[in-house]
Motif scaffolding. Structure first.
Motif, PDB file in Angstrom:
ATOM      1  N   GLN A   1       0.832  -1.210   0.000  1.00 27.86           N
ATOM      2  CA  GLN A   1       0.000   0.000   0.000  1.00 27.86           C
ATOM      3  C   GLN A   1       0.866   1.260   0.000  1.00 27.86           C
ATOM      4  O   GLN A   1       0.549   2.242  -0.672  1.00 27.86           O
ATOM      5  N   VAL A   2       1.959   1.243   0.763  1.00 28.28           N
ATOM      6  CA  VAL A   2       2.856   2.391   0.811  1.00 28.28           C
ATOM      7  C   VAL A   2       3.490   2.621  -0.557  1.00 28.28           C
ATOM      8  O   VAL A   2       3.548   3.754  -1.058  1.00 28.28           O
ATOM      9  N   LEU A   3       3.958   1.546  -1.174  1.00 24.69           N
ATOM     10  CA  LEU A   3       4.573   1.680  -2.498  1.00 24.69           C
ATOM     11  C   LEU A   3       3.559   2.201  -3.514  1.00 24.69           C
ATOM     12  O   LEU A   3       3.899   3.014  -4.394  1.00 24.69           O
ATOM     13  N   GLU A   4       2.309   1.760  -3.371  1.00 22.41           N
ATOM     14  CA  GLU A   4       1.259   2.248  -4.274  1.00 22.41           C
ATOM     15  C   GLU A   4       1.033   3.742  -4.073  1.00 22.41           C
ATOM     16  O   GLU A   4       0.870   4.502  -5.031  1.00 22.41           O
ATOM     17  N   ALA A   5       1.037   4.175  -2.788  1.00 19.21           N
ATOM     18  CA  ALA A   5       0.878   5.603  -2.492  1.00 19.21           C
ATOM     19  C   ALA A   5       2.043   6.414  -3.040  1.00 19.21           C
ATOM     20  O   ALA A   5       1.888   7.582  -3.410  1.00 19.21           O
ATOM     21  N   LEU A   6       3.215   5.779  -3.132  1.00 20.24           N
ATOM     22  CA  LEU A   6       4.395   6.436  -3.679  1.00 20.24           C
ATOM     23  C   LEU A   6       4.404   6.424  -5.209  1.00 20.24           C
ATOM     24  O   LEU A   6       5.242   7.077  -5.840  1.00 20.24           O
ATOM     25  N   GLY A   7       3.490   5.635  -5.794  1.00 16.38           N
ATOM     26  CA  GLY A   7       3.444   5.550  -7.249  1.00 16.38           C
ATOM     27  C   GLY A   7       4.407   4.545  -7.825  1.00 16.38           C
ATOM     28  O   GLY A   7       4.733   4.599  -9.018  1.00 16.38           O
TER      29      GLY A   7
END
Length: 614
Positions: free
Chosen positions: A604-610
């Motif tokens: 989820q964090v990586l997704e938020a980072l794009g």
């Protein structure tokens, strides 16, 4: 579960810190305490709020065989503490009066099966024979007595249930104990050690210095407006706590702040338990809320981003003041401890003390108040004075109000004599006693209804105080009270002479007082306004990333019904926003990202980072 106790090396504790909590190194003092406890030794730990006390028993509980049993008075917060541990992958539970029979049975079964790493107990549970028998049947790794100052009648927040905790060692002599507190003078420490039977325990005393907190104390003129100015000019949108002495004051100030666009909630013992729990939960889970509360709120609050603690009434002791202000800035970021106090605060607390308890209690409370007044009236560095109270030395900090805007001292002997002479004239000539406000009116020559009613404009002291303004005379009376040169009669709040007054009246004693400097919006306010800009450790490119991560964290916390900091602290999000990890492996190197959180939130964090492919 935890590994066997035998053969444990300190490196195992450090490995647990890295794997579970996501930190590479212990804070100063933590490693030595943990190693001692893991090895089976008893410990008394004095460490300020935000210093990392909980790790000192949580890691040994994970490393030693069995379950770490934590005795805590914070029933309302146990669920949040357990949630925070579970988010780290630690098996935790609690037993207290908020649970029904079925809930307690589930936790008891987990404990007996060896499935819990940490078990929280309210102290009153140990009065129940079944709870003691439960501990006998299970495998206890250690006992941690949190908020240990509750055992001391010399300190603050005394809890009678804590007195029975000395029995832990008698019943389970081979299980190590650790008692922890954030606030204790040498007298309080000695009482804690004695009452808990920790005379042979090793003591660990950390520094009381909280350099990120700016201490500021100012005379109370219009408390509501002073508070509003502080929040609007320096802490707009920040989470904070405002302490008031009475329930009525809490309600009024919470309503006032809300009417002026600052979302504030009241908290005091007069509210029903459900409302208190709901307000506490909102404060912990939402960003930017202000809690207006009596001192019933705050012990054990683990919210790291509280940016200010404001006192609208004088605290009863330095210990209480230090612990309450310590709830600000647990994340190490700049924070404010602000106090407004006035003459009426001193009068009210003196009256309260004189009307309570036995002589020993009144003497003890008077000493506490004297120390608090000395902190308020000092012309020295506030931080140096605070540290000295707890038996530690320090250098002027350059960051408190007395360092930033040094006050002056002045010879107030003549004004002091005028106040004392007025008290004498009223007593000897009229057989009358009056409060501070009336004394000041006489000195200023005010012909109001009360003055005329009692014919006080005929006194020889009437109008002899024209050289000072009303607020200045009130400061004189306040400091006379602080120095013990005048006292308050408990029944009516009238001013009376003390044994020390005569020396002043006879000119045998010089009275030096603090003169408040003019405090324009200089360095203190500028420093706070600068804080409203993006954090200094974030580049312009990192700021929107940080805000995006905070939005994700807020939504996730709301969905899970836990405080945002249980997901990740701001410091962790700032590091992620700055380093922009491109894979799970890189994210796993960020401080505060342990194995369980990496597995749970990494994608989820990586997704938020794009990042498309973690």
């Amino acid at each position: 579960m935890a590994s066997p106790e035998s053969g444990t090396e300190p490196s195992e504790a450090l490995e647990t810190l890295r794997r579970v909590f996501g930190y590479d190194a212990f804070r100063p003092g933590q490693g030595e305490i943990i190693e001692h406890l893991v090895g089976g030794g008893d410990a008394f730990v004095l460490m300020p709020t935000g210093g990392g006390k909980s790790l000192c028993y949580q890691i040994p509980a994970l490393v030693r065989k069995g379950t770490g049993v934590v005795i805590s008075p914070l029933i309302a917060l146990m669920q949040d503490q357990v949630d925070a541990l579970r988010a780290l992958g630690v098996q935790a539970g609690f037993l207290n009066s908020t649970q029904d029979l079925d809930e307690r049975r589930v936790v008891e079964a987990q404990f007996l099966a060896g499935e819990l790493d940490v078990l929280y107990l309210a102290p009153e549970r140990l009065r129940v024979p079944a709870a003691v028998e439960l501990l006998d049947r299970g495998d206890v790794a250690l006992f941690a007595i949190d908020e240990a100052h509750c055992v001391s009648q010399w300190g603050h927040n005394f809890r009678p249930d804590y007195l029975m905790l000395s029995g832990l060692h008698e019943r389970w002599p081979h299980i190590p104990r650790i008692a922890l507190t954030a606030t204790a003078t040498e007298a309080t420490r000695a009482e804690i050690v004695s009452r808990l039977g920790l005379e042979n325990a090793r003591s660990f005393v950390a520094s009381f210095d909280r350099p990120n907190i700016q201490y500021r104390i100012e005379p109370k003129t219009d408390a509501k407006r002073q508070l509003l100015h502080l929040l609007q000019s320096e802490h707009k949108g920040d989470a904070g706590i405002v302490y008031c002495l009475s329930r009525n004051s809490v309600e009024k100030h919470a309503e006032f702040l809300t009417q002026n666009g600052i979302e504030a909630l009241p908290y005091h013992a007069g509210l029903d338990a459900g409302t208190r729990a709901a307000h506490q939960a909102r404060f912990l889970r939402e960003d930017g809320l202000v809690m207006v509360a009596t001192i019933a709120f705050g012990m054990g609050i683990d919210k790291p981003d509280v940016r200010f603690v404001a006192h609208l009434d004088l605290p009863k002791s330095v210990e209480g003041y230090y612990q309450e202000t310590g709830r600000a800035g647990r994340d190490g970021q700049p924070s404010t401890a602000w106090l407004a106090y006035g003459l009426q605060d001193v009068v009210q607390l003196r009256k309260m003390i004189d009307g309570e308890g036995d002589a020993a209690y009144r003497r003890r409370e008077s000493l506490h108040l004297d120390s608090m007044l000395a902190l308020c009236e000092t012309v020295e560095c506030r931080r140096v004075r605070l540290l000295a109270y707890f038996g530690q030395s320090g250098e002027p900090c350059g960051n408190c109000d007395t360092c930033l805007t040094p006050p002056q001292t002045w010879d107030a002997t003549v004004p002091a004599q005028k106040v004392l002479s007025t008290v004498v004239r009223l007593d000897r000539e009229r057989r009358q006693k009056f409060g501070a406000g009336h004394i000041v009116d006489i000195l200023l020559g005010k012909k109001n209804a009360k003055i005329i009613q009692f014919d006080h404009d005929s006194l020889t002291v009437f109008g002899i105080g024209a050289e000072l303004r009303d607020t200045e005379w009130r400061a004189v009376v306040r400091q006379l009270l602080a120095q013990g040169l005048v006292a308050v009669e408990s029944q009516y709040g009238s001013l009376v002479l003390t044994d020390e007054s005569g020396a002043v009246l006879r000119g045998e004693r010089t009275v030096m007082m603090r003169r408040e400097p003019e405090r324009p919006a200089t360095r203190a306010a500028r420093t706070a306004k600068e804080r409203k800009a993006p954090p200094a450790d974030l580049s312009a490119e990192a700021v929107p990333v940080f805000e995006r991560l905070r939005a994700w964290r807020g939504a996730t916390a709301k969905e899970q019904g836990v405080p945002a900091y249980v997901i990740f602290h701001d410091a962790t999000l700032r590091e992620i926003a700055t380093t922009r990890p491109g894979s799970l492996a890189e994210l796993g190197t960020v401080t505060g990202v342990g194995e369980n959180k990496l597995a749970k939130y990494g994608e989820q964090v990586l997704e938020a980072l794009g990042v498309e492919d973690g």
